[in-house]
Design a protein around this motif. Structure first.
Motif, short mmCIF file in Angstrom:
data_model
loop_
_atom_site.label_atom_id
_atom_site.label_comp_id
_atom_site.label_asym_id
_atom_site.label_seq_id
_atom_site.Cartn_x
_atom_site.Cartn_y
_atom_site.Cartn_z
N PRO A 114 -64.16 -79.66 39.29
CA PRO A 114 -64.56 -79.12 40.59
C PRO A 114 -63.50 -79.31 41.68
O PRO A 114 -63.31 -78.44 42.53
N TYR A 118 -61.79 -76.15 43.55
CA TYR A 118 -61.84 -76.06 45.02
C TYR A 118 -60.42 -75.99 45.58
O TYR A 118 -60.15 -75.18 46.47
N GLU A 137 -66.66 -67.10 52.36
CA GLU A 137 -67.35 -66.63 51.15
C GLU A 137 -66.60 -67.08 49.90
O GLU A 137 -67.20 -67.48 48.91
N HIS A 138 -65.29 -66.98 49.96
CA HIS A 138 -64.45 -67.35 48.82
C HIS A 138 -64.56 -68.85 48.52
O HIS A 138 -64.56 -69.25 47.36
N GLU A 140 -67.09 -71.08 49.56
CA GLU A 140 -68.43 -71.69 49.56
C GLU A 140 -68.85 -72.24 48.21
O GLU A 140 -69.26 -73.41 48.09
N GLU A 141 -68.77 -71.45 47.17
CA GLU A 141 -69.22 -71.87 45.85
C GLU A 141 -68.42 -73.09 45.35
O GLU A 141 -68.99 -74.04 44.81
N HIS A 142 -67.12 -73.06 45.55
CA HIS A 142 -66.26 -74.14 45.07
C HIS A 142 -66.46 -75.42 45.88
O HIS A 142 -66.48 -76.52 45.32
N LYS A 143 -66.63 -75.26 47.18
CA LYS A 143 -66.88 -76.41 48.04
C LYS A 143 -68.21 -77.07 47.66
O LYS A 143 -68.29 -78.29 47.52
N ASP A 144 -69.24 -76.26 47.48
CA ASP A 144 -70.55 -76.78 47.10
C ASP A 144 -70.50 -77.50 45.75
O ASP A 144 -71.07 -78.59 45.60
N ALA A 145 -69.82 -76.90 44.79
CA ALA A 145 -69.71 -77.52 43.45
C ALA A 145 -68.99 -78.86 43.54
O ALA A 145 -69.39 -79.84 42.89
#
Length: 157
Positions: A114, A118, A137-138, A140-145
């Motif tokens: 992760p 990120y 948007e780009h 968000e998913e990586h930061k959350d993971a």
């Protein structure tokens, strides 16, 4: 005379038995103290290790924030401040990759993927390799993971 010998033998046996019990008690007490010291050392080591992990994660997040800021503040190509921004962005990304290595070195191996994802997403955002997708948007998913993995990693330590 024979009675005195028996008394002496019993006295000697009593002294030997008392000495053996004392030695046994001292040995048991020392082993108990050694185990307690080992538990204390293990707890102190675990506490220090956790503090190092928290520091590595905080450093990575601080560098990630700088990289995100650089991505948002990138000037238009060939703009007046592009050279200054470029120098700063390169320094920020170097710090981010160094902090990433600290996470890999000090933290749970489950946090490596992760953190790397990120970091790559931040790199793409900084250098505008995200196509038409907005920076937030780009990322968000990586930061959350990464945040979920970091919380999970710290909960296990």
């Amino acid at each position: 005379m024979a009675g005195e010998l028996w008394v002496s033998a019993f006295s000697l046996a009593g002294v030997a038995l008392g000495g053996a019990l004392t030695a046994f008690t001292q040995r048991a007490a020392q082993r108990s103290a050694d185990r307690a010291e080992e538990r204390r050392r293990s707890a102190a080591t675990a506490e220090t290790r956790r503090a190092e992990q928290v520091q590595a994660i905080q450093e990575f997040l601080a560098c990630a924030q700088l990289a995100e800021r650089a991505a948002y503040s990138r000037p238009e190509p060939w703009g007046a401040d592009e050279d200054g921004w470029m120098t700063e962005a390169q320094a920020v990304m170097t710090k981010l990759w160094t902090a990433d290595r600290g996470v890999v070195l000090l933290c749970d191996p489950a946090l490596e993927a992760p953190a790397r994802a990120y970091g790559r997403a931040l790199n793409q955002a900084v250098w505008r390799e995200t196509g038409d997708v907005e920076v937030n948007e780009h990322l968000e998913e990586h930061k959350d993971a990464f945040m979920i993995a970091a919380r999970s990693s710290l909960a296990r330590t």
